[in-house]
Scaffold this motif. Structure first.
Motif, PDB file in Angstrom:
ATOM      1  N   UNK A  63      18.992 -22.489  53.241  1.00 15.95           N
ATOM      2  CA  UNK A  63      18.889 -23.407  52.110  1.00 15.95           C
ATOM      3  C   UNK A  63      19.229 -22.677  50.820  1.00 15.95           C
ATOM      4  N   UNK A  64      19.945 -23.367  49.955  1.00 15.50           N
ATOM      5  CA  UNK A  64      20.276 -22.829  48.640  1.00 15.50           C
ATOM      6  C   UNK A  64      18.991 -22.640  47.859  1.00 15.50           C
ATOM      7  N   UNK A  65      19.040 -21.858  46.802  1.00 15.09           N
ATOM      8  CA  UNK A  65      17.850 -21.724  45.964  1.00 15.09           C
ATOM      9  C   UNK A  65      17.024 -20.523  46.342  1.00 15.09           C
ATOM     10  N   UNK A 103      26.289 -21.208  56.265  1.00 10.55           N
ATOM     11  CA  UNK A 103      26.439 -22.475  55.544  1.00 10.55           C
ATOM     12  C   UNK A 103      25.234 -22.633  54.614  1.00 10.55           C
ATOM     13  N   UNK A 104      25.513 -22.965  53.351  1.00 10.59           N
ATOM     14  CA  UNK A 104      24.460 -23.063  52.337  1.00 10.59           C
ATOM     15  C   UNK A 104      24.189 -24.539  52.075  1.00 10.59           C
ATOM     16  N   UNK A 105      22.993 -24.992  52.438  1.00 14.21           N
ATOM     17  CA  UNK A 105      22.687 -26.431  52.378  1.00 14.21           C
ATOM     18  C   UNK A 105      21.316 -26.663  51.740  1.00 14.21           C
ATOM     19  N   UNK A 106      20.925 -27.929  51.587  1.00 12.84           N
ATOM     20  CA  UNK A 106      19.603 -28.230  51.024  1.00 12.84           C
ATOM     21  C   UNK A 106      18.516 -27.876  52.023  1.00 12.84           C
ATOM     22  N   UNK A 107      17.389 -27.427  51.477  1.00 16.76           N
ATOM     23  CA  UNK A 107      16.264 -26.953  52.302  1.00 16.76           C
ATOM     24  C   UNK A 107      15.893 -27.955  53.405  1.00 16.76           C
ATOM     25  N   UNK A 108      15.736 -29.217  53.045  1.00 13.95           N
ATOM     26  CA  UNK A 108      15.278 -30.217  54.037  1.00 13.95           C
ATOM     27  C   UNK A 108      16.307 -30.489  55.124  1.00 13.95           C
TER      28      UNK A 108
END
Ligand code: PRT
Ligand code: MG
Length: 215
Positions: free
Chosen positions: A16-18, A57-62
């Motif tokens: 996840x990004x962030x 792959x960088x994606x949203x946490x959820x």
């Protein structure tokens, strides 16, 4: 021959990004996987790495558990909070990476209501919240929010919130106090079940490398 094919096939790792990505990058570097760019800065979503065919792959946490359950990624790095809330169990959770640590807590304005109305709790974590109060035998109404939970008790949307707490500064800044500790949270490595069979040597080798560098 199979071993060669397996090693050259590479892995897809969903992160996840962030904040988790920022703490996962040094760990990934520690096992020899460095992306060719900063996934938090770039608009790109897929990154080649220094390890053969392995991609990040960088994606949203959820979304991390979904990518891993459906096999779009072989491996994922996600917070235990997200994993507890996820419906489905299409992955293994072999290691606690011990990064992005925080606590899921019940918080409020510090006063206890003494009327008989059912308590209303605002949270991004309705499943965990319902389970927590069911275990205590307390009936509550859960309101799902996607962010800014701290606002809910201040504007009368809810009596309490269930949210992640790290330093406690966010609660304090909004005049809220932590009331009950629900569960400790860290980020976990998760693995797609089919990948664990098909790319067994490669994935167990990676798990061993992670285990060796985690305190
Ligand atoms: O950005 P996007 O909406 O896609 O996702 P996100 O905001 O959930 O992602 P991000 O980058 O914030 O990372 C979330 C993950 O980091 C969570 O799933 C946790 O596993 C982990 N984590 C660790 C935290 C915190 N600590 C944390 N403190 N996630 C959020 N917070 C928030 C909390 O919700 C509250 O608003 O920080 C605030 C509290 O922090 P303190 O230090 O003021 O107490
Ligand atoms: Mg965020």
């Amino acid at each position: 021959m199979d071993q060669v094919r397996e090693r050259s096939s590479g892995l897809v790792i969903a992160v996840s990004k962030g904040r988790i990505l920022q703490e996962a990058l040094p760990l990934l570097a520690g096992v020899g996987i460095v992306p060719n760019g900063d996934p938090d800065e770039s608009r790109k979503l897929i990154f080649e790495t220094t390890e053969g065919q392995t991609k990040i792959v960088a994606i949203r946490a959820v979304d991390v558990p979904t990518f891993v359950e459906y096999g779009a990624a072989d491996i994922g790095i996600a917070g235990k909070d997200v994993l507890l809330e996820y419906e489905g169990d299409g992955f293994y959770e072999p290691i606690d990476l011990k990064i992005s640590a925080c606590r899921l807590m019940l918080a409020g304005r510090g006063r206890v209501r003494n009327d008989s109305r059912r308590l209303r709790i605002a949270t991004k974590y309705p499943k965990v919240t319902r389970h927590y109060f069911a275990r205590k035998g307390v009936q509550v109404e859960v309101v799902k929010l996607y962010g800014s939970m701290e606002l809910a008790p201040l504007v009368g949307l809810a009596d309490y919130i269930v949210d992640l707490v790290d330093t406690g500064n966010t609660l304090k800044a909004n005049g809220l106090v932590a009331m009950e500790h629900i569960v400790d949270i860290t980020s976990r490595l998760i693995v797609n079940k089919a990948s664990m069979k098909i790319k067994h040597a490669q994935i167990t080798d990676l798990i061993d490398r992670f285990s060796a560098i985690i305190g």
